[in-house]
Design an enzyme around this catalytic site. Sequence first.
Site, short mmCIF file in Angstrom:
data_model
loop_
_atom_site.label_atom_id
_atom_site.label_comp_id
_atom_site.label_asym_id
_atom_site.label_seq_id
_atom_site.Cartn_x
_atom_site.Cartn_y
_atom_site.Cartn_z
N PHE A 35 -7.53 14.16 7.73
CA PHE A 35 -8.95 14.60 7.63
C PHE A 35 -9.52 14.31 6.39
O PHE A 35 -9.03 13.67 5.40
CB PHE A 35 -8.91 16.28 7.96
N SER A 64 -5.68 7.13 5.28
CA SER A 64 -4.98 8.21 5.82
C SER A 64 -4.45 8.09 7.00
O SER A 64 -3.43 8.27 7.42
CB SER A 64 -5.66 9.67 5.53
N GLY A 156 -2.45 10.54 1.29
CA GLY A 156 -2.89 10.78 2.62
C GLY A 156 -3.51 12.29 2.61
O GLY A 156 -2.70 13.09 2.43
N LYS A 157 -4.53 12.54 3.30
CA LYS A 157 -4.91 13.77 3.54
C LYS A 157 -4.53 14.09 5.29
O LYS A 157 -4.95 13.98 6.13
CB LYS A 157 -6.65 13.98 3.52
N ILE A 158 -3.13 14.41 5.03
CA ILE A 158 -2.33 14.56 6.15
C ILE A 158 -2.26 16.04 6.47
O ILE A 158 -1.77 16.90 5.77
CB ILE A 158 -1.00 13.96 6.22
#
Length: 334
Positions: A35, A64, A156-158
């Site tokens: 996100f 990401s 990463g915005k995981i």
Amino acid sequence: MIQPRHAYFGGRLVPYGEARVGVLTHALNYGTAVFAGLRAFWNAEEEELFVFRPLDHFRRFLESAKLLGMRLPETAEGLAASLTELLRAELYREDCYIRPLAFYADETVGVRLHDLTPQVSMVAFPYGRYVPNEEDVHATISSWRRVDDNMIPARGKIAGAYVNSAFAKSDAQRAGFDEAIVLDAGGHVSEGSAANFFLVKDGALVTPPVTENILEGITRRTVLELARREMNLPAIERSIDRSEIYLADEAFLCGTGIQLAAITRVDHRPIGTGRIGPVASDLRRLYFDVVRGKRPEYRSWCAPVYSGKSDLARPEEAPAEIAATAGKPFRLAR
Ligand SMILES: Cc1ncc(COP(=O)(O)O)c(C=O)c1O
């Protein structure tokens, strides 16, 4: 939280209520989503809504997605255009938060990252402060350690990795603190639960490097640039020991959500004077001017939604083609 009226979902704008997934959705079960979080700031004098650094946010969003092996047809420029359409449909005249999401949409069982189909959604809604006391945050050093690059890459915005942040945030708040400072497995400072960390010592800014399991924050990048260019403040990216925080002159967290929040105490120890310091105060002032488009030299970071046509922002005065789309699904004009 005010619910949005629209969502970008499946490549077009739909009423928010139609942007739904089933309970078997892969991302919902295994956290296989990425996100972004952007803000748009209302400038009352210009009657314009400015999205802050949208291309930088969307580039990181796509990176990401790449980490999770998602092949997305979208480009950063295309996503920024879709966001403009979305905000124009919502007709917001106030500060908002924007949440793009790319998720594995297959309704199937099986832990993996391959042979899955990603889908993108995006919503925007009015939003104010993430923490109530941005000038006086009492933080704690979390007993949770930051996920490591070889576990779930923090750059990463995981979505799944945010359980790590949620543990840190909830334990901090339940113990009476406002925020958590999370250390990496080696005991060095990584970041807040969802914000980057800075301290001020002897006239210099110090922040952990991008190799310390941090999200490479766009606000962090903004602060580094503003400090160097506007405040003649040296900014050093290096490892930070826990005890350096206790001896710092100032400390603060920064991020799109938290904006720029001064940490005045850590585990009941005052930081510096125990009040917001001059560097955090000046940076906050500068930051809020910049994001609202009030500093011409940084205007390229601020993407106007209504393109200076402020009347587009008023529902009752919106041109027919914009007003007609409000609350109704329509294909995005690209
Ligand atoms: C874990 C984490 N670190 C840092 C940040 C700050 O990043 P940015 O300034 O790009 O919002 C965020 C916010 O999204 C975050 O979730």
